[in-house]
Design an enzyme around this catalytic site. Sequence first.
Site, PDB file in Angstrom:
ATOM      1  N   LYS A 110       0.825  -1.215   0.000  1.00  0.00           N
ATOM      2  CA  LYS A 110       0.000   0.000   0.000  1.00  0.00           C
ATOM      3  C   LYS A 110       0.860   1.267   0.000  1.00  0.00           C
ATOM      4  CE  LYS A 110      -4.178  -2.084   1.728  1.00  0.00           C
ATOM      5  NZ  LYS A 110      -3.755  -3.498   1.848  1.00  0.00           N
TER       6      LYS A 110
HETATM    7  C1  LIG Z   1      -4.338  -4.575   1.165  1.00  0.00           C
HETATM    8  C2  LIG Z   1      -3.539  -5.834   1.057  1.00  0.00           C
HETATM    9  C3  LIG Z   1      -3.885  -6.847   0.142  1.00  0.00           C
HETATM   10  C4  LIG Z   1      -5.122  -6.791  -0.720  1.00  0.00           C
HETATM   11  O1  LIG Z   1      -5.045  -5.823  -1.734  1.00  0.00           O
HETATM   12  P1  LIG Z   1      -6.375  -5.293  -2.438  1.00  0.00           P
HETATM   13  O2  LIG Z   1      -5.959  -4.168  -3.300  1.00  0.00           O
HETATM   14  O3  LIG Z   1      -7.271  -4.860  -1.307  1.00  0.00           O
HETATM   15  O4  LIG Z   1      -6.958  -6.432  -3.195  1.00  0.00           O
HETATM   16  C5  LIG Z   1      -3.056  -7.963   0.060  1.00  0.00           C
HETATM   17  N1  LIG Z   1      -1.967  -8.086   0.847  1.00  0.00           N
HETATM   18  C6  LIG Z   1      -1.610  -7.131   1.735  1.00  0.00           C
HETATM   19  C7  LIG Z   1      -0.412  -7.347   2.578  1.00  0.00           C
HETATM   20  C8  LIG Z   1      -2.378  -5.966   1.872  1.00  0.00           C
HETATM   21  O5  LIG Z   1      -2.015  -5.028   2.761  1.00  0.00           O
END
Ligand SMILES: *Cc1c(COP(=O)(O)O)cnc(C)c1O
Length: 462
Positions: A110
């Site tokens: 993120k």
């Molecule tokens: C947010 C997240 C996901 C999922 O991603 P999306 O865009 O919500 O599908 C997968 N792995 C981790 C570690 C995350 O923080």
Amino acid sequence: MRYHSTRGKVRGLSFKDAVMMGLADDGGLLLPESIPTLTPGDVEALGQLAYPELAFQVFSRFVDDIPAANLKNLIERSYQSFTHPEVTPVVHQDGVYILELFHGPTLAFKDVALQFLGNLFEYLLKERGEKMNILGATSGDTGSAAIYGVRGKQNINIFILHPHGRVSPIQELQMTTVTDPNVFNLAVRGTFDDGQSIVKEAFGDLEFKSRYSLGAVNSINWARVLAQVVYYFYAYGRVRRETGCREIYFSVPTGNFGDIFAGYIAKRMGLPIRRLILATNENNILSRFVRDGDYSVGQVTETLSPSMDIQVASNFERYLFYLYQQNPDRVAQAMEDFRKQGRLEFADAERARVGEDFLALTVNKTQTVETIRDFHAATGYVLDPHTAVGVKAAKALAGGEAPVVCLATAHPAKFADAVRQAIGREPQRPASLEGIEDRPKRCEVIEAETQAVKDYLAQNAL
Ligand SMILES: *Cc1c(COP(=O)(O)O)cnc(C)c1O
């Protein structure tokens, strides 16, 4: 480039206005009016670039209202905070390629989007002479990435609610050890859902929302999707250089459908993705959709990959828009039906189109632990539980005719318990977590009451 809502009532926004709006005012999500397509030669050329230059090339096809020099500067500053010189390096292990997206300040993918979004918000607010108070609820990863995206920024305060005592110790420390004066951590005496509904109520009070210029950082912001498109091109370039492949698979551990939707955009732009492999844990509404056309809500269950413990994926509506051949009325109708009935049904022709873009698999807890263990035994490389879900799906579904890239969405040290279950010891901590327990903390414990949170925000807002 203009931006329209998936539900058709908001049209013709500039990129900058689309970023500031976040969720479209008609309840839909914003998308570009058309997706720029690249020739195979363009894709090849992009694959040769370093990460920040590649990001600029991709962004500038969607952004025409920020001068090039400023956009470049925003991008460069955003990726300087990553500890790896390649930003998102690709490593070859045990027959798959691992795209490491966890070298940002909070060790999860993120950061790739939120480091950029924080800088972009600061830039736009300054230009407009405005201020923003960001309010959000987190179950873990998003909160810390958002906090690191805006800490120390001008004209932005951020208020993040997390459930008191219910996030992992590392996730809590990553938030509460940020002591910049514009960051406010609120530990709510309640669950994540309590925090989430407090935030919804605060945003639903339109007078409050506009008085305090409330802003959101959740994954529905188009700028977040856009920032994530970049690393699909980057990984393809690296793997193509190594293997000479033409096509490629990507395997994506999926929760809110934001990350994999960025891959879908890359595919529509002309990146030769054979299939996107959608990997879920037991919260599998999306993998059921791809495999059986069954898009129906279940109960959220706790897994080893908590950042994917999601039933209703907020970005899915963007994909529906394309599946329904860009008909906003059908999207609006479908979202209304889904709200009432908790399920959607699809025609055979639609299911066939889904199958041309996606493969999918549900990976349970036992398989997640086994995958971490087996991968470690074969290579010495430690996967985090989210990444392991994707690796398992990749090995089960990718045909041998094209290489497969697995998106590594978190550093294993963030999820040390799951790793210990698998390999009997905790993963090594990266430098950013060294001594984190001993740093000064700033956090306020608060009752799970909307009024208490609103009062706190009112006292500390810009
Ligand atoms: C947010 C997240 C996901 C999922 O991603 P999306 O865009 O919500 O599908 C997968 N792995 C981790 C570690 C995350 O923080």
